[in-house]
Design an enzyme around this catalytic site. Structure first.
Site, short mmCIF file in Angstrom:
data_model
loop_
_atom_site.label_atom_id
_atom_site.label_comp_id
_atom_site.label_asym_id
_atom_site.label_seq_id
_atom_site.Cartn_x
_atom_site.Cartn_y
_atom_site.Cartn_z
N ASN A 146 2.01 4.45 14.58
CA ASN A 146 0.72 5.03 14.11
C ASN A 146 0.93 4.79 12.38
OD1 ASN A 146 2.91 6.66 13.06
ND2 ASN A 146 2.09 8.44 13.94
N HIS A 173 3.44 5.22 10.51
CA HIS A 173 4.20 6.22 9.71
C HIS A 173 5.54 5.30 9.10
CE1 HIS A 173 6.84 7.92 13.35
NE2 HIS A 173 7.51 6.68 12.62
C1 F6R Z 1 13.74 6.39 11.75
C2 F6R Z 1 12.25 6.40 10.89
C3 F6R Z 1 11.26 5.98 11.59
C4 F6R Z 1 10.98 4.75 12.64
C5 F6R Z 1 9.97 4.49 13.33
C6 F6R Z 1 10.04 3.18 14.17
O1 F6R Z 1 14.63 6.79 10.56
O2 F6R Z 1 12.23 6.60 9.85
O3 F6R Z 1 10.02 5.71 10.69
O4 F6R Z 1 11.54 3.71 11.79
O5 F6R Z 1 9.47 5.52 13.99
O6 F6R Z 1 11.02 3.51 15.29
P1 F6R Z 1 11.53 2.44 16.08
O7 F6R Z 1 12.37 1.50 15.46
O8 F6R Z 1 12.41 3.04 17.26
O9 F6R Z 1 10.20 1.91 16.91
#
Ligand code: F6R
Length: 247
Positions: A136, A138
């Site tokens: 999304n 973030h």
């Molecule tokens: C984790 C964090 C999150 C992840 C994001 C992507 O510390 O800050 O913003 O980087 O949710 O997660 P993955 O890498 O599991 O797709």
């Protein structure tokens, strides 16, 4: 802003590790900002390999993680402290006392968030912040709608993030609904930023963040305002980009 498109996640990890290693070798007491999740794992594997091969020393490094679930103790296998120990810190010659993860069990989370900000400031700021991106858009747990000036604070996770992260928990109901997260303003103060992405499920978010307007609807778009960001993106996550970026 530099955008580097690589064939796959292994190459993403190697490019990021090479970039970070070069910076670490040039500065003792390097302050590295770290992320959890699937995305940085290829980077951590390469950093571990470099450390074991004697190519990169972590003995004087200091780290700050982006976030932690509220309500999970450091011993919980899904806590981000545990994730960092298992996937990086236990395998390199880092001083664990110099590794920082927000305290999800702090009796007063607001005080603990302020203290986290102060620690980063006292140490002189983060030299390089590693980021993943949520589907999304973030960054850290700054969900759409987060102020671009936000600081470390307690945040409520969106339904889409809870669904994305439920893959690590037995049941969706077990995913914590709140987290402590560095703010977008905090992240933007890092000297340099390395954003990593792989997977087709990230393609929309990457395209909006890189080529769309800077907007609270896509928190990662705030990185367009930072002068030293490296985006290291695997082909599948780069598939919706329209502009001509380096390959
Ligand atoms: C984790 C964090 C999150 C992840 C994001 C992507 O510390 O800050 O913003 O980087 O949710 O997660 P993955 O890498 O599991 O797709």
């Amino acid at each position: 802003m530099q955008v580097i498109i690589v064939p796959n996640k292994e190459e993403m990890g190697k490019r990021a590790a090479a970039l970070i290693a070069e910076q670490m070798r040039a500065k003792p007491q390097f302050v590295l900002g770290l992320a959890t999740g699937s995305t940085p794992l290829p980077l951590y594997q390469e950093l571990i390999r470099m450390n074991k091969a004697g190519e990169l020393d972590f003995s004087t490094a200091i780290t700050f993680n982006l976030d932690e679930y509220v309500g999970l103790p450091p011993t919980h296998d899904q806590s981000y402290r545990c994730f960092m120990n298992v996937n990086l810190f236990d395998h390199i010659n880092i001083n664990k006392a110099a590794t920082h993860v927000p305290d999800g069990m702090a009796p007063d989370p607001d005080v603990s968030c302020e203290a986290y900000e102060c620690m980063i400031e006292d140490i002189g700021g983060i030299d390089c912040q590693v980021l993943g991106i949520g589907s999304n858009g973030h960054i850290a747990f700054n969900e759409p709608g987060s102020s671009l000036a936000s600081r470390t604070r307690v945040v409520k996770l969106t339904k889409s993030t809870i669904k994305d992260n439920s893959r690590f928990f037995a049941r969706t109901e077990d995913v914590p609904t709140r987290a402590i997260s560095m703010g977008i303003g905090t992240v933007l103060e890092a000297e340099g930023i390395v954003l990593l992405a792989y997977g087709a499920n990230k393609a929309d978010a990457v395209a909006k963040a890189l080529e769309g307007p800077v907007t609270v609807s896509v928190p990662a778009s705030a990185l367009q305002l930072h002068p030293r960001v490296h985006w290291i993106i695997a082909e599948d996550a780069a598939s919706k980009l329209r502009l001509e970026w380096e390959r």
